[in-house]
Design a protein around this motif. Structure first.
Motif, PDB file in Angstrom:
ATOM      1  N   GLU A  66       0.829  -1.213   0.000  1.00 43.35           N
ATOM      2  CA  GLU A  66       0.000   0.000   0.000  1.00 43.35           C
ATOM      3  C   GLU A  66       0.859   1.256   0.000  1.00 43.35           C
ATOM      4  O   GLU A  66       0.552   2.239  -0.695  1.00 43.35           O
ATOM      5  N   ALA A  67       1.931   1.256   0.752  1.00 46.12           N
ATOM      6  CA  ALA A  67       2.852   2.399   0.731  1.00 46.12           C
ATOM      7  C   ALA A  67       3.488   2.536  -0.640  1.00 46.12           C
ATOM      8  O   ALA A  67       3.661   3.645  -1.164  1.00 46.12           O
ATOM      9  N   LEU A  68       3.825   1.400  -1.251  1.00 47.22           N
ATOM     10  CA  LEU A  68       4.425   1.428  -2.592  1.00 47.22           C
ATOM     11  C   LEU A  68       3.457   2.032  -3.604  1.00 47.22           C
ATOM     12  O   LEU A  68       3.838   2.870  -4.431  1.00 47.22           O
ATOM     13  N   ARG A  69       2.206   1.618  -3.550  1.00 50.35           N
ATOM     14  CA  ARG A  69       1.222   2.142  -4.507  1.00 50.35           C
ATOM     15  C   ARG A  69       1.025   3.647  -4.331  1.00 50.35           C
ATOM     16  O   ARG A  69       0.753   4.365  -5.296  1.00 50.35           O
ATOM     17  N   ALA A  70       1.159   4.116  -3.099  1.00 49.44           N
ATOM     18  CA  ALA A  70       0.922   5.528  -2.834  1.00 49.44           C
ATOM     19  C   ALA A  70       1.980   6.429  -3.457  1.00 49.44           C
ATOM     20  O   ALA A  70       1.694   7.583  -3.790  1.00 49.44           O
ATOM     21  N   ILE A  71       3.207   5.924  -3.629  1.00 51.16           N
ATOM     22  CA  ILE A  71       4.285   6.796  -4.118  1.00 51.16           C
ATOM     23  C   ILE A  71       4.791   6.398  -5.505  1.00 51.16           C
ATOM     24  O   ILE A  71       5.669   7.063  -6.052  1.00 51.16           O
ATOM     25  N   ALA A  72       4.245   5.332  -6.080  1.00 41.89           N
ATOM     26  CA  ALA A  72       4.705   4.882  -7.394  1.00 41.89           C
ATOM     27  C   ALA A  72       3.924   5.551  -8.515  1.00 41.89           C
ATOM     28  O   ALA A  72       2.724   5.815  -8.389  1.00 41.89           O
ATOM     29  N   THR A  73       4.604   5.821  -9.613  1.00 43.81           N
ATOM     30  CA  THR A  73       3.962   6.247 -10.856  1.00 43.81           C
ATOM     31  C   THR A  73       4.244   5.175 -11.903  1.00 43.81           C
ATOM     32  O   THR A  73       4.947   4.201 -11.642  1.00 43.81           O
ATOM     33  N   ASP A  74       3.721   5.373 -13.090  1.00 45.75           N
ATOM     34  CA  ASP A  74       3.987   4.411 -14.162  1.00 45.75           C
ATOM     35  C   ASP A  74       5.465   4.359 -14.517  1.00 45.75           C
ATOM     36  O   ASP A  74       5.945   3.363 -15.068  1.00 45.75           O
ATOM     37  N   GLN A  75       6.202   5.428 -14.206  1.00 44.89           N
ATOM     38  CA  GLN A  75       7.616   5.496 -14.568  1.00 44.89           C
ATOM     39  C   GLN A  75       8.549   5.072 -13.432  1.00 44.89           C
ATOM     40  O   GLN A  75       9.768   4.981 -13.628  1.00 44.89           O
ATOM     41  N   THR A  76       8.006   4.802 -12.263  1.00 46.45           N
ATOM     42  CA  THR A  76       8.849   4.412 -11.131  1.00 46.45           C
ATOM     43  C   THR A  76       9.563   3.099 -11.423  1.00 46.45           C
ATOM     44  O   THR A  76       8.971   2.152 -11.946  1.00 46.45           O
ATOM     45  N   VAL A  77      10.843   3.035 -11.079  1.00 42.27           N
ATOM     46  CA  VAL A  77      11.649   1.822 -11.225  1.00 42.27           C
ATOM     47  C   VAL A  77      11.786   1.163  -9.857  1.00 42.27           C
ATOM     48  O   VAL A  77      12.132   1.827  -8.871  1.00 42.27           O
ATOM     49  N   PHE A  78      11.503  -0.142  -9.784  1.00 42.09           N
ATOM     50  CA  PHE A  78      11.666  -0.899  -8.555  1.00 42.09           C
ATOM     51  C   PHE A  78      12.948  -1.725  -8.642  1.00 42.09           C
ATOM     52  O   PHE A  78      13.198  -2.387  -9.655  1.00 42.09           O
ATOM     53  N   ILE A  79      13.733  -1.693  -7.573  1.00 40.49           N
ATOM     54  CA  ILE A  79      14.955  -2.484  -7.483  1.00 40.49           C
ATOM     55  C   ILE A  79      14.868  -3.303  -6.203  1.00 40.49           C
ATOM     56  O   ILE A  79      14.660  -2.747  -5.117  1.00 40.49           O
TER      57      ILE A  79
END
Length: 221
Positions: A66-79
């Motif tokens: 839920e925290a991830l969804r709150a700050i992610a955009t379509d361009q966010t890169v996850f590592i």
């Protein structure tokens, strides 16, 4: 009410914002890197969107969808390490995901280099033969930004691999029993790594003054 970030420190073009627990933001130019977002300690719907998210491992207080969804955009890169990247896909994250195992490196951004390092328990166990953090499952990260080296230790005890680190500008080290390090181990790790600036994180309480007294050449933040 959940706490909001208490301070932002600036080191030239690099900024560090402490959130809570093991969560933080690192900013540089147009990049905003979120580390281990965790909604228990802050309202992430009120925080800036992240260009990159670093996840050290998949425990609930480091991997919070839920925290991830709150700050992610379509361009966010996850590592993230392999187990966490599997969870990202299961949880429906369709953004670019870079999987890093211990020792892997990515130059996903021309300004920032990220290397995954070991983070694990040597002694402390959930039950006999089962460490809280098994070797190889979680990552620490070494970021090189603007020629500065930033070490994010992740959930780890004092491990031999720390002796291989050098020229560290900023270090984030965990201080919380029984899962990571005691205060004595934390201080020893800091003496080994000898960063210019040291942030205790992942703690319940911390005596910065006492730690600073034992680390003359390190600035404790």
């Amino acid at each position: 009410m959940k706490a909001q970030p208490d301070t932002t420190d600036y080191y030239g073009p690099i900024s560090v914002t402490r959130i809570s627990h093991a969560a933080l933001y690192i900013g540089y130019e147009n990049e905003l890197i979120a580390v281990d977002p965790y909604g228990e300690g802050a309202d992430y719907t009120m925080l800036p969107k992240a260009t990159t998210v670093l996840i050290t491992h998949d425990h609930y207080d480091h991997y919070d969808p839920e925290a991830l969804r709150a700050i992610a955009t379509d361009q966010t890169v996850f590592i993230a390490p392999p187990k966490a990247t599997e969870r990202l896909r299961v949880d429906g994250f369709t953004q670019r995901i870079i999987t890093l195992a211990n020792g892997d490196t990515t130059d996903y951004n021309r300004s920032i280099r990220i290397r995954a390092l070991p983070a694990y328990n040597v002694v402390r166990e959930r039950r006999p033969g089962v460490p809280f953090h098994p070797k190889g499952e979680g990552n620490g990260y070494l970021l090189t930004i603007n020629e500065k080296r930033i070490y994010i230790a992740g959930d780890t005890e004092l491990i031999p691999e720390m002796r291989e680190l050098n020229f560290i500008f900023i270090a984030f080290l965990p201080l919380m029993l029984p899962y990571t390090m005691s205060e004595e181990e934390f201080i020893e790790a800091a003496k080994i790594i000898e960063p210019e600036y040291l942030y205790p994180y992942h703690y319940e309480t911390v005596d910065r003054k006492r730690i600073q007294e034992q680390l003359a050449v390190v600035q404790v933040r």
